[in-house]
Structures are given as C-alpha cells and as structure tokens.
Design a protein around this motif. Structure first.
Motif: not given
Length: 405
Positions: A49, A76, A138
């Motif tokens: 990002g 992302d 994540h």
C-alpha cells in the motif's frame, strides 16, 4: 524448484508485509526433535500500500525474485498474498504444498497449541480482531485466500499467545472487576513462537542455562520480554493486547490508562486513539524521526537520542520486574531484529543492569554479534541468538500433517 520431499508453506502476514517460506516435510516430527524442517526458499512483499517490493531467495542465497510494483497493483494484503502465492506456485509446479502453516497473533483463551483451521476456528479468531488490530485481520486474510483457492488444502494456525498458556493467575490478572477476568479480559503475552524457538535453541547451545531462570528480550519492530523457568514461560511484558509493555517501533507500550480517558474526553474517537497508540507512538512518536532503530542510532537529533535512551531504560526496568517474578536471574538472551543484531542497543540496556545483576559485556563479542556477548567476569551470562518463528510454524504444521491432519 523441485524437491524429493513434499513441501509446507509458512505464511507470516504482518502489518505491512507478507512473508512466505517453503520447507521440506520431515519424515517425522515429534516434541523431542531438535532439528526444524529445512527451509528451501523464502519470499516476501514489503511496503504494501506504500511502496510494494517483492523479493525471494533460495536457501543457498540465490535471488529468484526482486521487483517493485505500483501501489495500485498491491494496495492491500489480499492483493499482496495473491501475488506472492502466484509467484511461488510458478516455482512449485512440480512440488505443490501439502499444507500451509500460518502465524496467528492472538489465540485468546481457546487455543493453547497449533490447530487445524476450519470454519469454526476462523470465526473464533475473527472475534479476537479487536485485540490485535495490526495483525489479526491480515493473518485471516491469508487464511481466507487459501481456503477460497484450495479449500481442501490443510491449513494450520500457530499462535503467538500459545507459549504463554498456563500462566499462573498472578501473571494473568488485571485489577478490574473479577467477572471480566472470567470473560477472558486477562494478560496473555505474545511473540510466543519466537520464545518457543529460543527455549529449544538454549537446550542446544547452553543446556544448563536452559533449565534455569532466563529472561528473553524479543526486540524488533514489536518488542516484549519473557521470563522462563526451565524453558517454560512464567511471565511476559505484553498483556491482553500486543500494545502493552515495552515501547516499540510505533506502539506506545504501557501507559497510564488515565491518559486514554483524557484523550477521549478531549474528543478523540476510539478509532483515532487506536491509530495513535498503535501507529504513531513508540520510537516514532518520541523521536519524530523514524520507527526504525537503525535510523535513530544514525541520527544526531536530540529526540532520536531520547527515544533510544528511553527504550533502553524501559527495557532494563522490565528485566528487573521479570527477575523479581523468577526470584533471580541466571541468564539474559537478546533476539529478533534489534535484539540479535544491534550491539548498541544491547550495550545501552545492559549498562543499566551492571550494578543490580553484575552484568558486563565483552565489547568485541558484542560488536561482532557473537553468540555469547558477556564478559568472563559477568555474574549473569548474556547471549544474542537469532530467532526462527517460521521454523517453529513449519514444525507445528508438520506434526499435525504427519498425525493425519
């Protein structure tokens, strides 16, 4: 890349990176096995990002990927994981993985060991996202991406909290109404995969020390310390979340909860407070220069020096507290990116410990990042050891795989 053995992928999704390693599956994996699965290759994407950069190397150091991408192509973690997964699949066409092991930061009260991932496990991990907002989302992104692409592939979750499971209530309690403790609002501890590796490593390099009272300092962008007795975790500086304890790269560490109440009273929203405590504090917040310890050590600005000095001061304080828990100190181990590789930081921390513990460093050994860095006259031996969280994940995944998945 081809190999005579089937392979395991290990995924470590951090706050701004995705790392994937390839390990060969051992013929057997048991608790008493000291040798971890062999790593065949490692790849990572950093700067997700912001400035995406993918790199990959084989175990012999051969570079197999080194490429930068426009931000819009890797905006992302989902895009990053899919990209690095595709690159690895190109190289693994003849040896597809038989299992994937994931680092998962928070296991809460439910998980005291690695576990096979299914829908129920994902739901329980999703409920813990508020307690690990920098990492847990994540970790789950990578898990879900694999399930979508290969739903029958064995996935294993390996937890940073698991090594600390079984702490005495004295190490878990916070002085809130007791019903919150019963609901799971308690101190867990983190970086457990790193500490588990160091406990194993000490059995090899310092078996007498491994059975004693040892404090391990995991100093990286995230930082914590763990008190061990006989290779088992007794206490950790981190608590309910990975925000507690030591100041870190961008995280504040322990602060007066009244400060949070004051910020809220001034009109800051919970999201804004969270963003500040996790992403704008610590070394970055104090220095105003960087969250990277290397940059701070190279800087001549007063606030950079202040940040480094405060870091060392707080580390020494935490070591003193953990030594009280252990009833003494038989050994001190530094590990992780800063701990294993920064002689300057180790020297600054240990300078605070000379009078209390009789710790003294061998300047040459410390400067060379040797395994033992204390002097012959030091009352407490001090070591600097590289950690291997991914090797521990590979071992736990292999155990579940070889026991029938």
């Amino acid at each position: 890349m081809t190999t005579a053995h089937p392979v395991i992928l290990v995924v470590n999704a951090g706050s701004s990176s995705v790392k994937i390693s390839i390990f060969s599956v051992p013929e057997a994996a048991h608790e008493d096995v000291e040798v971890l699965p062999a790593q065949l290759a490692h790849g990572q994407i950093e700067g997700i990002g912001v400035a995406p950069h993918i790199e990959g190397r084989l175990a012999d150091g051969t570079v197999v990927a080194d490429e930068r991408f426009p931000v819009e192509l890797v905006p992302d973690h989902d895009a990053a994981f899919r990209l690095i997964q595709a690159r690895l699949q190109e190289g693994l066409r003849d040896t597809p993985p038989v299992a994937i092991g994931h680092r998962v930061v928070h296991g809460g009260m439910d998980f005291a060991d690695a576990v096979r991932i299914d829908d129920n496990v994902i739901a329980r991990l999703d409920a813990l996202v508020p307690l690990a907002p920098l990492h847990q989302p994540h970790n789950l992104t990578a898990i879900r991406a694999v399930r979508a692409a290969a739903p029958d592939l064995l996935q294993v979750a390996c937890f940073d909290t698991a090594f600390h499971a079984g702490h005495d209530p004295m190490a878990q309690l916070m002085a809130l109404p007791y019903e919150y403790y019963e609901q799971g609002i308690r101190r867990f501890g983190f970086h457990g995969l790193s500490y588990a590796y160091i406990a194993r490593r000490l059995k090899q390099v310092a078996p007498d020390l491994a059975e004693g009272r040892v404090i391990v300092a995991h100093f990286g962008n995230g930082a914590s310390l763990c008190a061990m007795r006989g290779g088992k975790s007794v206490e950790s500086t981190m608590g309910l979340t990975a925000l507690d304890g030591m100041p870190m790269g961008t995280r504040c560490g322990t602060i007066d909860p009244g400060a949070v109440l004051w910020l809220a009273a001034q009109g800051m929203t919970p999201d804004a407070i969270q963003a500040m405590l996790y992403g704008q504090s610590g070394l970055k917040g104090i220095s105003g220069v960087s969250s990277d310890m290397r940059a701070l050590l190279a800087s001549d600005t007063p606030r950079a020096k202040l940040a480094v000095d405060f870091y060392a001061y707080r580390a020494a304080q935490e070591i003193g507290k953990l030594a009280v828990t252990l009833g003494g100190l038989d050994g001190l181990v530094f590990t992780a990116g800063i701990g294993a590789n920064s002689p300057d930081v180790r020297a600054r921390v240990c300078a605070h410990l000379t009078d209390l513990f009789g710790i003294s460093l061998d300047a040459a050994a410390n400067g060379d990042n040797c395994q033992r860095i204390s002097s012959d006259t030091s009352r407490v031996p001090v070591l600097a050891l590289q950690t291997d969280e991914e090797g521990m994940i590979a071992l736990s995944t292999a155990k579940i795989l070889l026991n029938g998945g």
